[in-house]
Design an enzyme around this catalytic site. Structure first.
Site, PDB file in Angstrom:
ATOM      1  N   ARG A 112       0.814  -1.239   0.000  1.00  0.00           N
ATOM      2  CA  ARG A 112       0.000   0.000   0.000  1.00  0.00           C
ATOM      3  C   ARG A 112       0.834   1.270   0.000  1.00  0.00           C
ATOM      4  O   ARG A 112       0.351   2.339   0.352  1.00  0.00           O
ATOM      5  CB  ARG A 112      -0.963   0.032   1.183  1.00  0.00           C
ATOM      6  CG  ARG A 112      -1.917  -1.143   1.178  1.00  0.00           C
ATOM      7  CD  ARG A 112      -3.134  -0.870   2.016  1.00  0.00           C
ATOM      8  NE  ARG A 112      -4.009  -2.028   1.968  1.00  0.00           N
ATOM      9  CZ  ARG A 112      -3.881  -3.088   2.764  1.00  0.00           C
ATOM     10  NH1 ARG A 112      -2.920  -3.117   3.676  1.00  0.00           N
ATOM     11  NH2 ARG A 112      -4.687  -4.088   2.649  1.00  0.00           N
ATOM     12  N   LYS A 134       3.504  11.510 -11.237  1.00  0.00           N
ATOM     13  CA  LYS A 134       2.654  10.597 -11.997  1.00  0.00           C
ATOM     14  C   LYS A 134       3.404   9.277 -12.146  1.00  0.00           C
ATOM     15  O   LYS A 134       4.572   9.274 -12.543  1.00  0.00           O
ATOM     16  CB  LYS A 134       2.345  11.170 -13.383  1.00  0.00           C
ATOM     17  CG  LYS A 134       1.264  12.245 -13.381  1.00  0.00           C
ATOM     18  CD  LYS A 134       0.888  12.618 -14.808  1.00  0.00           C
ATOM     19  CE  LYS A 134      -0.190  13.693 -14.841  1.00  0.00           C
ATOM     20  NZ  LYS A 134      -0.511  14.119 -16.225  1.00  0.00           N
ATOM     21  N   GLU A 176      10.800  18.352 -24.774  1.00  0.00           N
ATOM     22  CA  GLU A 176      10.038  18.763 -23.577  1.00  0.00           C
ATOM     23  C   GLU A 176      10.570  20.088 -23.017  1.00  0.00           C
ATOM     24  O   GLU A 176       9.808  20.883 -22.468  1.00  0.00           O
ATOM     25  CB  GLU A 176      10.059  17.674 -22.500  1.00  0.00           C
ATOM     26  CG  GLU A 176       9.456  16.330 -22.925  1.00  0.00           C
ATOM     27  CD  GLU A 176       7.921  16.252 -22.851  1.00  0.00           C
ATOM     28  OE1 GLU A 176       7.263  17.214 -22.397  1.00  0.00           O
ATOM     29  OE2 GLU A 176       7.375  15.201 -23.273  1.00  0.00           O
ATOM     30  N   LYS A 220       8.300  23.176 -14.536  1.00  0.00           N
ATOM     31  CA  LYS A 220       7.389  22.056 -14.270  1.00  0.00           C
ATOM     32  C   LYS A 220       6.952  22.032 -12.807  1.00  0.00           C
ATOM     33  O   LYS A 220       5.765  21.874 -12.508  1.00  0.00           O
ATOM     34  CB  LYS A 220       8.020  20.717 -14.673  1.00  0.00           C
ATOM     35  CG  LYS A 220       7.075  19.577 -14.339  1.00  0.00           C
ATOM     36  CD  LYS A 220       7.030  18.444 -15.305  1.00  0.00           C
ATOM     37  CE  LYS A 220       5.831  17.549 -14.941  1.00  0.00           C
ATOM     38  NZ  LYS A 220       5.938  16.200 -15.445  1.00  0.00           N
ATOM     39  N   GLU A 230      -3.925  17.848 -11.776  1.00  0.00           N
ATOM     40  CA  GLU A 230      -4.381  18.202 -13.125  1.00  0.00           C
ATOM     41  C   GLU A 230      -5.866  18.537 -13.190  1.00  0.00           C
ATOM     42  O   GLU A 230      -6.607  18.065 -14.056  1.00  0.00           O
ATOM     43  CB  GLU A 230      -4.027  17.075 -14.113  1.00  0.00           C
ATOM     44  CG  GLU A 230      -4.008  17.582 -15.550  1.00  0.00           C
ATOM     45  CD  GLU A 230      -3.362  16.603 -16.537  1.00  0.00           C
ATOM     46  OE1 GLU A 230      -2.241  16.116 -16.253  1.00  0.00           O
ATOM     47  OE2 GLU A 230      -3.958  16.370 -17.583  1.00  0.00           O
ATOM     48  N   ARG A 234      -2.377  22.438 -14.733  1.00  0.00           N
ATOM     49  CA  ARG A 234      -1.391  21.421 -15.145  1.00  0.00           C
ATOM     50  C   ARG A 234      -1.624  20.948 -16.579  1.00  0.00           C
ATOM     51  O   ARG A 234      -0.724  20.417 -17.231  1.00  0.00           O
ATOM     52  CB  ARG A 234      -1.412  20.233 -14.161  1.00  0.00           C
ATOM     53  CG  ARG A 234      -0.302  19.215 -14.432  1.00  0.00           C
ATOM     54  CD  ARG A 234      -0.150  18.173 -13.330  1.00  0.00           C
ATOM     55  NE  ARG A 234       0.893  17.220 -13.696  1.00  0.00           N
ATOM     56  CZ  ARG A 234       1.466  16.365 -12.859  1.00  0.00           C
ATOM     57  NH1 ARG A 234       1.110  16.328 -11.600  1.00  0.00           N
ATOM     58  NH2 ARG A 234       2.406  15.534 -13.274  1.00  0.00           N
ATOM     59  N   ASN A 238       0.290  19.596 -21.339  1.00  0.00           N
ATOM     60  CA  ASN A 238      -0.102  18.698 -22.436  1.00  0.00           C
ATOM     61  C   ASN A 238       0.070  19.331 -23.812  1.00  0.00           C
ATOM     62  O   ASN A 238      -0.265  18.704 -24.830  1.00  0.00           O
ATOM     63  CB  ASN A 238      -1.559  18.251 -22.277  1.00  0.00           C
ATOM     64  CG  ASN A 238      -1.744  17.365 -21.072  1.00  0.00           C
ATOM     65  OD1 ASN A 238      -0.817  16.657 -20.672  1.00  0.00           O
ATOM     66  ND2 ASN A 238      -2.920  17.414 -20.457  1.00  0.00           N
ATOM     67  N   HIS A 241       0.900  17.276 -26.900  1.00  0.00           N
ATOM     68  CA  HIS A 241       0.691  15.874 -26.548  1.00  0.00           C
ATOM     69  C   HIS A 241      -0.614  15.283 -27.070  1.00  0.00           C
ATOM     70  O   HIS A 241      -0.776  14.065 -27.061  1.00  0.00           O
ATOM     71  CB  HIS A 241       0.757  15.701 -25.030  1.00  0.00           C
ATOM     72  CG  HIS A 241       2.164  15.712 -24.507  1.00  0.00           C
ATOM     73  ND1 HIS A 241       2.986  16.819 -24.610  1.00  0.00           N
ATOM     74  CD2 HIS A 241       2.915  14.748 -23.896  1.00  0.00           C
ATOM     75  CE1 HIS A 241       4.160  16.527 -24.068  1.00  0.00           C
ATOM     76  NE2 HIS A 241       4.148  15.289 -23.635  1.00  0.00           N
ATOM     77  N   HIS A 245       0.526  12.192 -28.815  1.00  0.00           N
ATOM     78  CA  HIS A 245       0.190  10.821 -28.422  1.00  0.00           C
ATOM     79  C   HIS A 245      -0.425  10.047 -29.578  1.00  0.00           C
ATOM     80  O   HIS A 245      -0.177   8.866 -29.735  1.00  0.00           O
ATOM     81  CB  HIS A 245      -0.772  10.827 -27.232  1.00  0.00           C
ATOM     82  CG  HIS A 245      -0.071  10.976 -25.918  1.00  0.00           C
ATOM     83  ND1 HIS A 245      -0.681  11.507 -24.802  1.00  0.00           N
ATOM     84  CD2 HIS A 245       1.192  10.678 -25.541  1.00  0.00           C
ATOM     85  CE1 HIS A 245       0.186  11.519 -23.801  1.00  0.00           C
ATOM     86  NE2 HIS A 245       1.328  11.032 -24.222  1.00  0.00           N
ATOM     87  N   HIS A 257       8.931   9.251 -27.831  1.00  0.00           N
ATOM     88  CA  HIS A 257       7.973  10.191 -27.257  1.00  0.00           C
ATOM     89  C   HIS A 257       8.322  11.643 -27.611  1.00  0.00           C
ATOM     90  O   HIS A 257       7.471  12.415 -28.038  1.00  0.00           O
ATOM     91  CB  HIS A 257       7.899  10.001 -25.740  1.00  0.00           C
ATOM     92  CG  HIS A 257       6.984  10.978 -25.076  1.00  0.00           C
ATOM     93  ND1 HIS A 257       5.618  10.945 -25.259  1.00  0.00           N
ATOM     94  CD2 HIS A 257       7.239  12.035 -24.269  1.00  0.00           C
ATOM     95  CE1 HIS A 257       5.073  11.943 -24.581  1.00  0.00           C
ATOM     96  NE2 HIS A 257       6.033  12.618 -23.966  1.00  0.00           N
TER      97      HIS A 257
HETATM   98 ZN    ZN Z   1       5.753  14.265 -22.691  1.00  0.00          ZN
END
Ligand code: ZN
Ligand code: ADP
Length: 355
Positions: A112, A134, A176, A220, A230, A234, A238, A241, A245, A257
């Site tokens: 946990r 994340k 990035e 960041k 988010e 936040r 993106n 992205h 993506h 990426h």
């Molecule tokens: Zn990224």
């Protein structure tokens, strides 16, 4: 220092002091160093001896995005159980984004939740994956679909790791960094362009890469510190992205990426101009910077606009029949402050840009 509740230490040579930092921020009886085969070969022994050989186990996964799965998560957590790791243990993630995301999810879920210290070894992981908490794994349906927000106890960034990083991996990190400039700071954008051009042309990298990492970490952490989950702000991270993506997935992950994000930023900034959101010239400047980094500035030949739109529509960013994008007004200034930091754009506009 940042406004996040855990220390992020950026310092050349700091890896040598790993044991000391870890004992300070995540004291534990045993440590599991999770890393991939390439990084283990280069830095695994040094990490284990810094923590004390009899207190640290090194768990090695195959390098590459294909390791970021529930199967590898199962193998790692089983490994911890069979080695007798208890609640008084902690995880050290040593590697790129793949290792950090996966090890973060292991730490978030094992018993946990046990503490984790991130030690990113790629530029991308130093300025992105290591900050913001994340964690997660990919599924056949898409990237990062299973995971958790999980704060690390600390982050140790040693720019010296970049001396062994292949050049192409460095480029993907620049994507990035450029994004951070676009979303937050015109002056920082200019300094990324000049640092990047210098480094890729063989100028001494050390100092300028350290400054670039510090700049991106500040951007960041500043954003994540104000909106960790988010809910709004936040989302500006993106930028690039939504299209990114989609093309990454449609390439069958042959695009890295950062390459996909470079394409995404180029397309989305043109969308922003065409939709009347961005001032004219924004897209050209972003594309020039992307190309200067040696990154792709257009959608790969043969990838259809309809397929890209279809993937974007099935993504989590669709609401009320519109795809929502995080778009710049100009470099350093994002649109959408009054609409949750995204802008709904009609498919027809996006199609015109993609064709
Ligand atoms: Zn990224
Ligand atoms: P990213 O951070 O871009 O998501 P990955 O975790 O997939 O990247 O790592 C990219 C590749 O670089 C992997 O093959 C990894 O083993 C390798 N790698 C990571 N850090 C270093 C380093 N400091 N030196 C050499 N290779 C590295």
């Amino acid at each position: 220092m940042t406004n996040l509740p855990y220390p992020i230490r950026v310092e050349s040579g700091s890896f040598a002091g790993l044991g000391g930092l870890v004992r300070e921020v995540a004291p534990a009886h045993r440590y599991a160093i999770i890393t991939d085969a390439n990084v283990a070969h280069l830095y695994g022994k040094a990490a284990a001896s810094s923590l004390g050989i009899d207190q640290a186990d090194v768990l090695v996964i195959p390098a590459g995005e294909s390791s970021k799965t529930r199967a590898t998560w199962g193998w790692l957590t089983d490994g911890l159980i069979t080695r007798g790791f208890g609640r008084d243990s902690a995880v050290i993630s040593l590697g790129g984004g793949v290792v950090l995301d996966l090890a973060g999810f292991v730490a978030a879920t094992y018993m946990r939740g046990i503490p984790i210290v991130h030690v990113p070894t790629t530029l991308l992981a130093m300025i992105d994956a290591s900050i913001g908490g994340k964690s997660g794994v990919d599924t056949v349906f898409g990237k990062n679909l299973v995971g958790a927000f999980y704060r690390p106890n600390g982050v140790l960034v040693d720019p010296l790791f970049l001396e062994t990083l292949p050049r192409n991996e460095l480029r993907t990190g620049f994507a990035e960094a450029l994004k951070h400039g676009v979303i937050a700071d015109r002056h920082y954008f200019d300094s990324v362009v000049s640092a990047m051009t210098g480094v890729l042309n063989g100028a001494a990298a050390g100092e300028s890469l350290t400054r670039l990492i510090e700049g991106s970490v500040a951007v960041k952490a500043g954003i994540v510190g104000r909106d960790e989950r988010e809910d709004g702000l936040r989302k500006i991270l993106n930028f690039g992205h939504t299209v990114g993506h989609a093309v990454e997935m449609l390439s069958g992950y042959t695009l890295a990426h950062g390459e996909a994000v470079a394409i995404g930023m180029t397309v989305e900034s043109r969308v922003a101009e065409r939709a009347g959101v961005a001032i004219s010239g924004t897209a050209a400047e972003i594309r020039n910077a992307v190309v200067a980094a040696g990154l792709p500035g257009s959608v790969p030949r043969g990838m259809s606009a309809d397929r890209i739109l279809e993937v974007m529509r099935s993504d989590k960013k669709t609401r009320g029949g519109f795809v929502h994008y995080s778009l710049p007004r100009s470099i350093g200034d994002m649109a959408g402050s009054e609409s949750g930091w995204t802008v709904a754009v009609k498919d027809t506009i996006v199609r015109e840009v993609l064709l």
